[in-house]
Design an enzyme around this catalytic site. Structure first.
Site, short mmCIF file in Angstrom:
data_model
loop_
_atom_site.label_atom_id
_atom_site.label_comp_id
_atom_site.label_asym_id
_atom_site.label_seq_id
_atom_site.Cartn_x
_atom_site.Cartn_y
_atom_site.Cartn_z
N TYR A 32 0.82 -1.21 0.00
CA TYR A 32 0.00 0.00 0.00
C TYR A 32 0.86 1.26 0.00
O TYR A 32 2.07 1.20 0.18
CB TYR A 32 -0.95 0.00 1.20
CG TYR A 32 -0.31 0.34 2.54
CD1 TYR A 32 0.54 -0.56 3.18
CD2 TYR A 32 -0.54 1.56 3.16
CE1 TYR A 32 1.13 -0.25 4.40
CE2 TYR A 32 0.04 1.88 4.39
CZ TYR A 32 0.87 0.96 5.00
OH TYR A 32 1.46 1.28 6.20
N LYS A 147 6.39 -1.79 1.96
CA LYS A 147 5.19 -1.21 2.59
C LYS A 147 4.04 -2.21 2.44
O LYS A 147 3.13 -2.05 1.61
CB LYS A 147 4.88 0.15 1.96
CG LYS A 147 4.04 1.04 2.87
CD LYS A 147 4.17 2.49 2.50
CE LYS A 147 3.18 3.37 3.22
NZ LYS A 147 3.27 3.36 4.67
N GLU A 179 12.68 3.42 14.07
CA GLU A 179 11.63 4.30 13.55
C GLU A 179 10.43 4.18 14.46
O GLU A 179 10.49 3.49 15.48
CB GLU A 179 11.28 3.96 12.09
CG GLU A 179 10.69 2.58 11.86
CD GLU A 179 10.22 2.33 10.43
OE1 GLU A 179 9.98 3.28 9.67
OE2 GLU A 179 10.07 1.14 10.07
N LEU A 203 11.08 1.67 6.92
CA LEU A 203 10.44 2.12 5.69
C LEU A 203 11.15 3.37 5.18
O LEU A 203 11.40 4.29 5.96
CB LEU A 203 8.96 2.46 5.96
CG LEU A 203 8.19 2.76 4.69
CD1 LEU A 203 7.84 1.47 3.95
CD2 LEU A 203 6.94 3.55 4.96
N1 PDD Z 1 2.82 5.06 7.42
N2 PDD Z 1 7.57 4.04 8.85
C1 PDD Z 1 6.46 3.30 8.91
C2 PDD Z 1 6.52 1.97 9.56
C3 PDD Z 1 5.25 3.79 8.37
O1 PDD Z 1 4.15 3.04 8.40
C4 PDD Z 1 5.23 5.09 7.78
C5 PDD Z 1 4.00 5.69 7.18
C6 PDD Z 1 6.43 5.83 7.76
C7 PDD Z 1 6.51 7.19 7.13
O2 PDD Z 1 6.49 7.12 5.71
P1 PDD Z 1 5.91 8.32 4.82
O3 PDD Z 1 6.67 9.53 5.21
O4 PDD Z 1 6.19 7.88 3.44
O5 PDD Z 1 4.45 8.45 5.15
C8 PDD Z 1 7.59 5.27 8.28
C9 PDD Z 1 1.58 5.48 6.79
C10 PDD Z 1 1.29 6.93 6.88
C11 PDD Z 1 0.46 4.59 7.26
O6 PDD Z 1 0.73 3.41 7.45
O7 PDD Z 1 -0.67 5.05 7.39
#
Ligand code: PDD
Length: 287
Positions: A32, A147, A179, A203
């Protein structure tokens, strides 16, 4: 009711249905993206589509749409959801199968879902107080750069943070801070930003990469390096970044104030740069 996209059609979200034999439902077999939209424009779309491609390649699902088809579909979805600030979620699963079997089916058509969720709240920098976080052991798998929709560890970790009266969990692995449960991690020490390097442990966040880009362009010193637990605890500032949270300052970690216990000066500088970038996207001067 917002409008969703499912396998080639736009329809009201509450009418979008997927068969129970979809491997996303049975196995969490899919990937996703979450893409913010500012002023009707998809933020960092090319970066999100590239990461989507990497995730699809990693789990061996053929990308069902070309880059231009993704862009056209997502743009139409945003327009059908009133074009303003919103957050777009998309997922691709391996598709619907005849029988439940862990091994890949011979042939399936990936299921493609996209939907839009509520307007993102405009950020009022002055009113941001910071969030509380707790540290927890990282119980996830060895491919956190993918992801994947298989998010049970992240769900449990986030809920553990909520149950402890916090907003997010900062994950620790082999003595290092990695993270958040759904966010990337930055610390600031003596004016220098630090964030763990991309790799299988985390991620590769689109917000993270933009923060580094803005730091480089504005002569804010930064390092991509491991963050030992002691450095996390001794940081002047801690931030968590994501597409939905943007850059959140953590002001309390495990019950102790971070630095002064207030959002710090480096955060103020960076959130200003970030809002400036968003405004350029709104005007069509950046993507
Ligand atoms: N999640 N690390 C993890 C484990 C995440 O699930 C996310 C984002 C990020 C940040 O990535 P980005 O800057 O590309 O949003 C880092 C999304 C927002 C979610 O699962 O809803």
């Amino acid at each position: 009711m917002s409008t969703a996209y499912l396998n080639g059609s736009f329809l009201p979200l509450d009418e979008a249905c997927v068969p129970v034999m979809d491997r996303g439902f049975l196995f969490g077999d899919g990937v996703y993206e979450v893409i913010p939209v500012y002023g009707g424009r998809l933020f960092r779309l090319a970066h999100h589509l590239k990461r989507l491609q990497n995730s699809l390649d990693a789990v061996r699902i053929a990308n069902p749409l070309s880059e231009s088809e993704w862009e056209a579909m997502l743009t139409a979805l945003v327009e059908r959801n009133h074009g303003s600030d919103q957050s777009v979620y998309l997922q691709v699963t391996r598709g619907v199968v005849q029988r439940r079997d862990h091994a890949f089916p011979d042939e399936t058509r990936p299921t493609v879902l996209a939907m839009s969720s509520k307007s993102l709240e405009p950020v009022d920098i002055a009113s941001i107080q910071g969030i509380t976080a707790i540290t927890l052991p990282d119980i996830r798998w060895l491919h956190c750069n993918v992801k994947a929709i298989t998010l049970l560890p992240n769900v449990l970790l986030r809920q553990q943070a909520i149950d402890a009266g916090s907003v997010e969990a900062v994950l620790l692995k082999d003595g290092n801070a990695i993270e958040g449960a759904a966010s990337n991690l930055f610390i600031v020490k003596n004016g220098v930003l630090a964030t763990p390097p991309n790799g299988p442990a985390l991620l590769p966040g689109i917000t993270r990469d933009l923060v580094l880009e803005l730091a480089a362009a504005n002569e804010v010193p930064y390092r991509e390096c491991s963050i030992p637990e002691a450095e996390l605890r001794g940081a002047d500032e801690i931030w968590l970044t994501s597409s939905t949270r943007e850059i959140s300052p953590v002001t309390i970690l495990d019950g102790h104030p971070v630095g002064t216990g207030q959002p710090g000066p480096a955060w103020k500088t960076m959130i200003g740069l970030y809002q400036g970038y968003k405004n350029r996207v709104r005007r069509g001067d950046a993507a």
